[in-house]
Design an enzyme around this catalytic site. Structure first.
Site, PDB file in Angstrom:
ATOM      1  N   ARG A 101       0.836  -1.200   0.000  1.00  0.00           N
ATOM      2  CA  ARG A 101       0.000   0.000   0.000  1.00  0.00           C
ATOM      3  C   ARG A 101       0.868   1.246   0.000  1.00  0.00           C
ATOM      4  O   ARG A 101       0.504   2.272  -0.574  1.00  0.00           O
ATOM      5  CB  ARG A 101      -0.921  -0.008   1.220  1.00  0.00           C
ATOM      6  CG  ARG A 101      -1.781   1.232   1.403  1.00  0.00           C
ATOM      7  CD  ARG A 101      -2.838   1.413   0.357  1.00  0.00           C
ATOM      8  NE  ARG A 101      -3.659   0.229   0.164  1.00  0.00           N
ATOM      9  CZ  ARG A 101      -4.686   0.163  -0.678  1.00  0.00           C
ATOM     10  NH1 ARG A 101      -4.998   1.217  -1.434  1.00  0.00           N
ATOM     11  NH2 ARG A 101      -5.381  -0.947  -0.816  1.00  0.00           N
ATOM     12  N   ASN A 291      -8.569  -0.675   9.065  1.00  0.00           N
ATOM     13  CA  ASN A 291      -7.610  -1.055   8.036  1.00  0.00           C
ATOM     14  C   ASN A 291      -8.124  -2.244   7.217  1.00  0.00           C
ATOM     15  O   ASN A 291      -7.494  -3.287   7.112  1.00  0.00           O
ATOM     16  CB  ASN A 291      -6.254  -1.385   8.673  1.00  0.00           C
ATOM     17  CG  ASN A 291      -5.111  -1.292   7.693  1.00  0.00           C
ATOM     18  OD1 ASN A 291      -4.659  -2.290   7.145  1.00  0.00           O
ATOM     19  ND2 ASN A 291      -4.643  -0.076   7.448  1.00  0.00           N
ATOM     20  N   HIS A 342      -5.361  -3.606   4.756  1.00  0.00           N
ATOM     21  CA  HIS A 342      -5.235  -2.532   3.774  1.00  0.00           C
ATOM     22  C   HIS A 342      -3.776  -2.234   3.466  1.00  0.00           C
ATOM     23  O   HIS A 342      -3.406  -1.992   2.308  1.00  0.00           O
ATOM     24  CB  HIS A 342      -5.946  -1.275   4.278  1.00  0.00           C
ATOM     25  CG  HIS A 342      -6.194  -0.247   3.223  1.00  0.00           C
ATOM     26  ND1 HIS A 342      -5.546   0.961   3.176  1.00  0.00           N
ATOM     27  CD2 HIS A 342      -7.046  -0.253   2.167  1.00  0.00           C
ATOM     28  CE1 HIS A 342      -5.977   1.662   2.147  1.00  0.00           C
ATOM     29  NE2 HIS A 342      -6.884   0.946   1.511  1.00  0.00           N
ATOM     30  N   CYS A 343      -2.944  -2.261   4.504  1.00  0.00           N
ATOM     31  CA  CYS A 343      -1.516  -1.979   4.322  1.00  0.00           C
ATOM     32  C   CYS A 343      -0.831  -2.978   3.390  1.00  0.00           C
ATOM     33  O   CYS A 343       0.166  -2.650   2.749  1.00  0.00           O
ATOM     34  CB  CYS A 343      -0.796  -2.015   5.666  1.00  0.00           C
ATOM     35  SG  CYS A 343      -1.392  -0.856   6.895  1.00  0.00           S
ATOM     36  N   THR A 344      -1.355  -4.195   3.326  1.00  0.00           N
ATOM     37  CA  THR A 344      -0.705  -5.257   2.543  1.00  0.00           C
ATOM     38  C   THR A 344      -1.248  -5.373   1.127  1.00  0.00           C
ATOM     39  O   THR A 344      -0.827  -6.275   0.396  1.00  0.00           O
ATOM     40  CB  THR A 344      -0.884  -6.620   3.239  1.00  0.00           C
ATOM     41  OG1 THR A 344      -2.269  -6.986   3.221  1.00  0.00           O
ATOM     42  CG2 THR A 344      -0.381  -6.584   4.670  1.00  0.00           C
TER      43      THR A 344
END
Length: 350
Positions: A101, A291, A342-344
């Site tokens: 992300r 997230n 979400h970060c991944t």
């Protein structure tokens, strides 16, 4: 004296088809990108295998709804092949870490339906982590997607930017206006550049908080668009947490904000869990439901083993997205590193 002639109706302005705009995350996806990494230089040895397993769980769950493209360093190919299902396309590319992300490009479209990718000059979250390999990820994604790469003058990460696809964005000052990324850049200057490369018309600035985690307070842990006009906002329950006051200030700002269409925002809260499973609990554990990843037909939402809180988050999102399938995933090993679903991930629109 003759009355003044009635004014002639003016034609609506012709949309500028050359403007690039970042689409809503919930739109149809050509692919969802991920990165399969847990390098020894970054992750403790005890977390490496659980992190890889969690990445595969996320990828396999998403692949039931959209194709997944997973960047993998050559040394990790065999492990990725073992854990990832047939819906996950493995792409060999040297990477430092799994947070695509932030390391990857942001895809944009214009009024003619053409696509491009924006490179925001990833610098390791303000120089906090080695990133020579991750600095090449945005260009590789654009090349594989067959789209031109647009370079921004700003240094930032995708997790700092939340858009509704209709010209509105929510952004944290603690990240984007931080001197470790954009020294000397004013809020007005940042807005001009973000409007140029992402087609934004209205930016809602949240203070965030710097220096408490590697991201300096990314937006995607605080406030996310569920749909245009509707925002899910984090609410920290623990009064001893630095996020306790921050999340309450964010709620105040969001509840008085209007989007690019002039609509007041409808704000729904997602309260953090009271407890998490002990196996991966740590000071850096990112225990929050905001997230999530939203696709056209499914919502991928973390769960932390707090049955009441997990249920409440699911019910809140299901009420807002009655036609979506809600998929909750155990991402504890990834949360132990300070991130979430979400970060991944990074969506590539059709």
């Amino acid at each position: 004296m003759e009355p003044a002639p009635a004014p002639k109706p003016q034609p609506s302005p012709t949309p500028n088809t050359d403007v690039w705009r970042m689409p809503d995350e919930a739109g149809p996806h050509r692919a969802v990108w991920m990165a399969f990494a847990a390098r020894e230089a970054v992750w403790p040895a005890a977390l490496r295998q659980p992190v890889q397993q969690a990445l595969a769980r996320i990828a396999n769950a998403i692949s039931a709804f959209a194709p997944v493209k997973m960047l993998v360093s050559p040394d990790d190919i065999s492990q990725a092949q073992r854990l990832c299902g047939p819906g996950v396309q493995l792409v060999t590319h040297e990477i430092d870490d799994l947070w695509i992300r932030d390391t990857g490009c942001l895809f944009v479209k214009n009024g003619r339906g053409e696509r491009a990718a924006v490179n925001f000059n990833f610098n390791g979250w303000g120089g906090k982590q080695s990133h020579a390999r991750d600095g090449t990820v945005a260009a590789r994604m654009a090349d594989m997607a067959g789209v031109p790469l647009l370079r921004s003058s700003l240094v930032l990460e995708g997790g700092a930017i939340e858009v509704d696809g209709q010209g509105s964005a929510i952004i944290t000052e603690s990240c984007v206006l931080n001197a470790n990324r954009n020294p000397g850049v004013s809020k007005a200057q940042a807005e001009l550049e973000l409007k140029r490369v992402l087609g934004l018309e209205k930016i809602i600035w949240l203070p965030g908080i710097a220096g408490k985690d590697i991201t300096d307070g990314h937006t995607d842990f605080y406030a996310r668009f569920i749909k245009p006009g509707v925002v899910a906002a984090a609410l920290e329950r623990d009064s001893s947490s630095f996020d306790y006051a921050v999340t309450r200030r964010h709620l105040e700002l969001l509840r008085t904000a209007r989007d690019a269409q002039g609509r007041p925002l409808e704000v729904v809260t997602l309260e953090s869990p009271n407890q998490v499973r002990p196996a991966f609990a740590s000071q850096n554990f990112a225990a929050g439901y905001v997230n999530f990843l939203l696709t056209e037909k499914a919502l991928f939402l973390p769960e932390f083993g707090d049955a009441a809180a997990d249920r409440a988050a699911r019910a809140t999102m299901a009420a807002q997205l009655p036609n979506h399938q809600i998929v909750q995933i155990d991402v504890d090993a990834i949360a132990a590193g300070g991130g979430g679903i979400h970060c991944t991930t990074q969506q590539e629109p059709v």
